[in-house]
Design an enzyme around this catalytic site. Structure first.
Site, PDB file in Angstrom:
ATOM      1  N   ARG A  23      -0.015  17.188  33.238  1.00  0.00           N
ATOM      2  CA  ARG A  23      -1.441  16.993  33.526  1.00  0.00           C
ATOM      3  C   ARG A  23      -2.343  17.689  32.511  1.00  0.00           C
ATOM      4  NH1 ARG A  23      -1.892  19.859  38.896  1.00  0.00           N
ATOM      5  NH2 ARG A  23      -0.409  21.156  37.782  1.00  0.00           N
ATOM      6  N   GLN A  47     -23.385  39.054  26.295  1.00  0.00           N
ATOM      7  CA  GLN A  47     -23.812  37.779  25.714  1.00  0.00           C
ATOM      8  C   GLN A  47     -22.585  36.970  25.309  1.00  0.00           C
ATOM      9  OE1 GLN A  47     -26.969  38.218  22.794  1.00  0.00           O
ATOM     10  NE2 GLN A  47     -26.057  36.656  21.503  1.00  0.00           N
ATOM     11  N   ASP A  48     -22.631  35.669  25.568  1.00  0.00           N
ATOM     12  CA  ASP A  48     -21.599  34.737  25.105  1.00  0.00           C
ATOM     13  C   ASP A  48     -22.230  33.803  24.084  1.00  0.00           C
ATOM     14  OD1 ASP A  48     -19.851  35.862  26.896  1.00  0.00           O
ATOM     15  OD2 ASP A  48     -19.495  34.049  28.041  1.00  0.00           O
ATOM     16  N   ASN A  49     -21.526  33.539  22.987  1.00  0.00           N
ATOM     17  CA  ASN A  49     -22.011  32.649  21.934  1.00  0.00           C
ATOM     18  C   ASN A  49     -21.009  31.533  21.686  1.00  0.00           C
ATOM     19  OD1 ASN A  49     -24.230  34.341  21.506  1.00  0.00           O
ATOM     20  ND2 ASN A  49     -23.121  35.575  20.035  1.00  0.00           N
ATOM     21  N   ARG A  59     -18.726  31.553   7.626  1.00  0.00           N
ATOM     22  CA  ARG A  59     -19.815  32.329   8.231  1.00  0.00           C
ATOM     23  C   ARG A  59     -19.436  33.801   8.167  1.00  0.00           C
ATOM     24  NH1 ARG A  59     -23.363  28.933  11.229  1.00  0.00           N
ATOM     25  NH2 ARG A  59     -22.442  26.905  11.677  1.00  0.00           N
ATOM     26  N   HIS A  62     -20.783  39.337   9.023  1.00  0.00           N
ATOM     27  CA  HIS A  62     -21.965  39.819   9.727  1.00  0.00           C
ATOM     28  C   HIS A  62     -21.657  41.060  10.557  1.00  0.00           C
ATOM     29  CE1 HIS A  62     -23.111  35.287   9.739  1.00  0.00           C
ATOM     30  NE2 HIS A  62     -23.431  35.854   8.595  1.00  0.00           N
ATOM     31  N   LYS A  71     -16.773  42.171  19.634  1.00  0.00           N
ATOM     32  CA  LYS A  71     -16.668  40.720  19.859  1.00  0.00           C
ATOM     33  C   LYS A  71     -15.261  40.351  20.292  1.00  0.00           C
ATOM     34  CE  LYS A  71     -20.186  39.620  16.424  1.00  0.00           C
ATOM     35  NZ  LYS A  71     -20.472  39.002  15.121  1.00  0.00           N
ATOM     36  N   HIS A 118     -17.757  40.831  10.804  1.00  0.00           N
ATOM     37  CA  HIS A 118     -16.974  39.690  11.275  1.00  0.00           C
ATOM     38  C   HIS A 118     -17.374  38.437  10.514  1.00  0.00           C
ATOM     39  CE1 HIS A 118     -16.511  36.220  14.184  1.00  0.00           C
ATOM     40  NE2 HIS A 118     -15.272  36.624  14.000  1.00  0.00           N
ATOM     41  N   TYR A 131     -17.443  33.376  21.465  1.00  0.00           N
ATOM     42  CA  TYR A 131     -17.186  34.809  21.501  1.00  0.00           C
ATOM     43  C   TYR A 131     -18.139  35.534  22.429  1.00  0.00           C
ATOM     44  CZ  TYR A 131     -20.707  34.754  17.718  1.00  0.00           C
ATOM     45  OH  TYR A 131     -21.825  34.532  16.957  1.00  0.00           O
ATOM     46  N   GLU A 142     -29.454  42.710  11.799  1.00  0.00           N
ATOM     47  CA  GLU A 142     -28.276  42.034  11.249  1.00  0.00           C
ATOM     48  C   GLU A 142     -28.130  42.295   9.753  1.00  0.00           C
ATOM     49  OE1 GLU A 142     -25.937  37.944  11.909  1.00  0.00           O
ATOM     50  OE2 GLU A 142     -28.035  37.715  11.381  1.00  0.00           O
ATOM     51  N   LYS A 168     -28.548  33.015   4.160  1.00  0.00           N
ATOM     52  CA  LYS A 168     -28.349  34.427   4.499  1.00  0.00           C
ATOM     53  C   LYS A 168     -27.005  34.929   3.959  1.00  0.00           C
ATOM     54  CE  LYS A 168     -27.246  35.157   8.728  1.00  0.00           C
ATOM     55  NZ  LYS A 168     -27.261  35.254  10.181  1.00  0.00           N
ATOM     56  N   ASP A 169     -25.955  34.129   4.130  1.00  0.00           N
ATOM     57  CA  ASP A 169     -24.636  34.557   3.678  1.00  0.00           C
ATOM     58  C   ASP A 169     -24.527  34.560   2.159  1.00  0.00           C
ATOM     59  OD1 ASP A 169     -24.032  34.879   6.319  1.00  0.00           O
ATOM     60  OD2 ASP A 169     -22.793  33.082   6.475  1.00  0.00           O
TER      61      ASP A 169
END
Length: 181
Positions: A23, A47-49, A59, A62, A71, A118, A131, A142, A168-169
């Site tokens: 299943r 917080q969940d992202n 990415r 950070h 995280k 990360h 995460y 940041e 930004k990166d």
């Protein structure tokens, strides 16, 4: 859940128990009591992202300096090479990195405590990364370290082209000049 400390001992790889049959499958993706017992200290997630990215997107790296985030990272679709870099000056592993492949098949999760940068690189056609964070996102706090900083020398999966980066990166700093914990 099975918790395994990695080469940087504060970082852990979590393999959940998965119950599969014709299943589909069932797994407990998070259990607060078991998680705290595994890492040996209390943790509160606030917080969940959820991030969706296409193949070739990179990415990171950070981190938040004044409000550092721990995280708990997992991939629910596709695959990423997930990386943490130790930015704690007092640590014997300062400046060292650790990377693991997280994907929907292995269903593993990576615990990255506060004090680390990360980032991740998408190796599949598309990937959904989710995460939990121990601190709220603070855009004014940041910071970003360059993904290709030779001082860290991350061995990213074979890149047949330049990774897709945000503005930004692209402006990330080297480890030598970036702020640390």
């Amino acid at each position: 859940m099975n918790y395994q400390s990695l080469a940087i001992p504060e970082i852990g790889l979590i393999t959940p128990r998965v119950f599969s049959d014709e299943r589909g499958f069932f797994m407990e993706s998070f259990n607060h009591r078991e998680f705290e017992a595994a890492i040996g200290r209390p943790v509160q997630f606030v917080q969940d992202n959820h991030s969706r990215s296409c193949q070739g997107v990179l990415r990171g790296l950070h981190y938040q300096l004044k409000k550092p985030q721990g995280k708990l990272v997992r991939v629910t679709r596709g695959e990423v090479f997930d990386v943490a870099v130790d930015l704690r000056r007092s640590s014997p592993t300062f400046g060292q990195w650790l990377g693991v492949f997280l994907n929907e098949e292995n269903q593993q999760m990576l615990w990255i405590p506060p004090g680390f940068a990360h980032g991740f690189y998408v190796t599949s056609r598309e990937a959904d990364l989710q995460y939990k964070c121990t601190e709220y996102y603070a855009p004014h706090d940041e910071h970003c370290i360059r993904w290709d900083d030779s001082n860290i020398a991350i061995e990213w999966p074979t890149l047949d082209r330049q990774p897709v980066l945000s503005n930004k990166d692209e402006l990330g700093l080297s480890l030598k000049v970036a702020s640390h914990y």
